[in-house]
Design a protein around this motif. Structure first.
Motif, PDB file in Angstrom:
ATOM      1  N   LEU A 122       0.828  -1.064   0.037  1.00  0.00           N
ATOM      2  CA  LEU A 122      -0.036   0.012   0.149  1.00  0.00           C
ATOM      3  C   LEU A 122       1.025   1.312   0.219  1.00  0.00           C
ATOM      4  CD1 LEU A 122      -2.694   1.222  -0.145  1.00  0.00           C
ATOM      5  CD2 LEU A 122      -2.614   1.021   2.653  1.00  0.00           C
ATOM      6  N   VAL A 123       1.861   1.420   0.739  1.00  0.00           N
ATOM      7  CA  VAL A 123       2.881   2.321   0.717  1.00  0.00           C
ATOM      8  C   VAL A 123       3.468   2.531  -0.422  1.00  0.00           C
ATOM      9  CG1 VAL A 123       5.028   3.376   1.875  1.00  0.00           C
ATOM     10  CG2 VAL A 123       2.939   2.256   3.273  1.00  0.00           C
TER      11      VAL A 123
ATOM     12  N   LEU B 127       3.950   5.564  -5.677  1.00  0.00           N
ATOM     13  CA  LEU B 127       3.948   5.669  -7.162  1.00  0.00           C
ATOM     14  C   LEU B 127       2.781   6.562  -7.407  1.00  0.00           C
ATOM     15  CD1 LEU B 127       4.752   1.663  -7.983  1.00  0.00           C
ATOM     16  CD2 LEU B 127       6.295   3.930  -8.413  1.00  0.00           C
ATOM     17  N   ALA B 128       1.883   6.635  -6.858  1.00  0.00           N
ATOM     18  CA  ALA B 128       0.708   7.331  -7.417  1.00  0.00           C
ATOM     19  C   ALA B 128       0.875   8.813  -7.177  1.00  0.00           C
ATOM     20  CB  ALA B 128      -0.564   6.973  -6.751  1.00  0.00           C
ATOM     21  N   VAL B 129       1.401   9.271  -5.983  1.00  0.00           N
ATOM     22  CA  VAL B 129       1.520  10.761  -5.669  1.00  0.00           C
ATOM     23  C   VAL B 129       2.772  11.451  -5.683  1.00  0.00           C
ATOM     24  CG1 VAL B 129      -0.841  10.652  -4.664  1.00  0.00           C
ATOM     25  CG2 VAL B 129       1.137  10.357  -3.201  1.00  0.00           C
ATOM     26  N   ALA B 130       3.789  10.557  -5.365  1.00  0.00           N
ATOM     27  CA  ALA B 130       5.162  11.306  -5.089  1.00  0.00           C
ATOM     28  C   ALA B 130       5.740  11.338  -6.309  1.00  0.00           C
ATOM     29  CB  ALA B 130       6.084  10.402  -4.181  1.00  0.00           C
ATOM     30  N   ARG B 131       6.526  12.544  -6.533  1.00  0.00           N
ATOM     31  CA  ARG B 131       7.597  12.878  -7.730  1.00  0.00           C
ATOM     32  C   ARG B 131       8.901  12.323  -7.537  1.00  0.00           C
ATOM     33  NH1 ARG B 131       6.561  16.168 -11.677  1.00  0.00           N
ATOM     34  NH2 ARG B 131       4.679  17.263 -11.962  1.00  0.00           N
TER      35      ARG B 131
ATOM     36  N   HIS C 236      -0.475   0.228 -14.951  1.00  0.00           N
ATOM     37  CA  HIS C 236       0.537   1.460 -14.594  1.00  0.00           C
ATOM     38  C   HIS C 236       1.772   1.341 -15.577  1.00  0.00           C
ATOM     39  CE1 HIS C 236       2.225   4.611 -12.245  1.00  0.00           C
ATOM     40  NE2 HIS C 236       3.481   3.719 -12.342  1.00  0.00           N
ATOM     41  N   LEU C 237       2.100   0.073 -15.825  1.00  0.00           N
ATOM     42  CA  LEU C 237       3.296  -0.282 -16.996  1.00  0.00           C
ATOM     43  C   LEU C 237       2.833   0.197 -18.255  1.00  0.00           C
ATOM     44  CD1 LEU C 237       5.911  -1.760 -17.228  1.00  0.00           C
ATOM     45  CD2 LEU C 237       4.753  -3.739 -17.799  1.00  0.00           C
ATOM     46  N   LEU C 238       1.736   0.129 -18.907  1.00  0.00           N
ATOM     47  CA  LEU C 238       1.185   0.275 -20.183  1.00  0.00           C
ATOM     48  C   LEU C 238       0.976   2.250 -20.216  1.00  0.00           C
ATOM     49  CD1 LEU C 238      -0.926  -2.447 -21.080  1.00  0.00           C
ATOM     50  CD2 LEU C 238       1.307  -2.295 -21.563  1.00  0.00           C
ATOM     51  N   VAL C 239       0.560   2.607 -19.241  1.00  0.00           N
ATOM     52  CA  VAL C 239       0.101   4.147 -19.108  1.00  0.00           C
ATOM     53  C   VAL C 239       0.830   4.511 -17.849  1.00  0.00           C
ATOM     54  CG1 VAL C 239      -1.874   5.658 -19.002  1.00  0.00           C
ATOM     55  CG2 VAL C 239      -2.128   3.345 -20.202  1.00  0.00           C
ATOM     56  N   ASP C 240       2.237   4.925 -18.041  1.00  0.00           N
ATOM     57  CA  ASP C 240       2.965   5.537 -17.174  1.00  0.00           C
ATOM     58  C   ASP C 240       2.454   7.090 -17.035  1.00  0.00           C
ATOM     59  OD1 ASP C 240       4.636   6.128 -15.194  1.00  0.00           O
ATOM     60  OD2 ASP C 240       6.419   5.961 -16.588  1.00  0.00           O
ATOM     61  N   PRO C 241       2.035   7.342 -16.003  1.00  0.00           N
ATOM     62  CA  PRO C 241       1.876   8.906 -15.815  1.00  0.00           C
ATOM     63  C   PRO C 241       2.973   9.835 -15.418  1.00  0.00           C
ATOM     64  CG  PRO C 241       1.103   7.866 -13.678  1.00  0.00           C
ATOM     65  CD  PRO C 241       1.850   6.919 -14.875  1.00  0.00           C
ATOM     66  N   ALA C 242       3.968   9.272 -15.525  1.00  0.00           N
ATOM     67  CA  ALA C 242       5.273  10.067 -15.212  1.00  0.00           C
ATOM     68  C   ALA C 242       5.515  11.207 -16.246  1.00  0.00           C
ATOM     69  CB  ALA C 242       6.339   9.228 -14.868  1.00  0.00           C
TER      70      ALA C 242
END
Length: 109
Positions: free
Chosen positions: A40-41, A46-50, A96-102
């Motif tokens: 979960l952490v 991965l979702a919110v941190a830069r 997430h692998l296919l659509v990386d929001p980075a």
């Protein structure tokens, strides 16, 4: 992936502390409980941190290892609901692998 990790955490906590299910208070359930907390952490990071590219990749690989390992441990604990949540988490991992929001740096011409 975060929702599956949270659902897995709740399921693991119920399995760990419910007397009468045959797996309560065993080392395996404590291990799975800890793994879902870490998952979960990692999902939230991965979702919110830069993060830098290498750190993001490392956390991404660790999340995969945790998803597969927790699902494997749940199989041996016969915790079918937890197996299902880890499978859903793997689907989220693959998405997430296919659509990386980075964000990508802009290319200069």
């Amino acid at each position: 992936m975060c929702a599956a990790a949270l659902a897995g955490l709740i399921t693991a906590a119920v399995d760990t502390f419910s007397v009468g299910n045959g797996i309560a208070f065993t080392f395996g359930t404590y291990l799975v409980l800890g793994a879902t907390v870490v998952l979960l952490v990692l999902g939230l990071l991965l979702a919110v941190a830069r993060l830098g590219r290498w750190l993001r990749g490392l956390l991404f690989v660790l999340a995969f290892i945790l998803l597969v390992g927790t699902g494997f441990a749940a199989y041996f604990l016969t915790a079918t609901l937890l197996i299902a949540f880890m499978a859903i988490g793997l689907i989220g991992w693959a998405a997430h692998l296919l659509v990386d929001p980075a964000p990508r740096p802009a290319k200069l011409h």
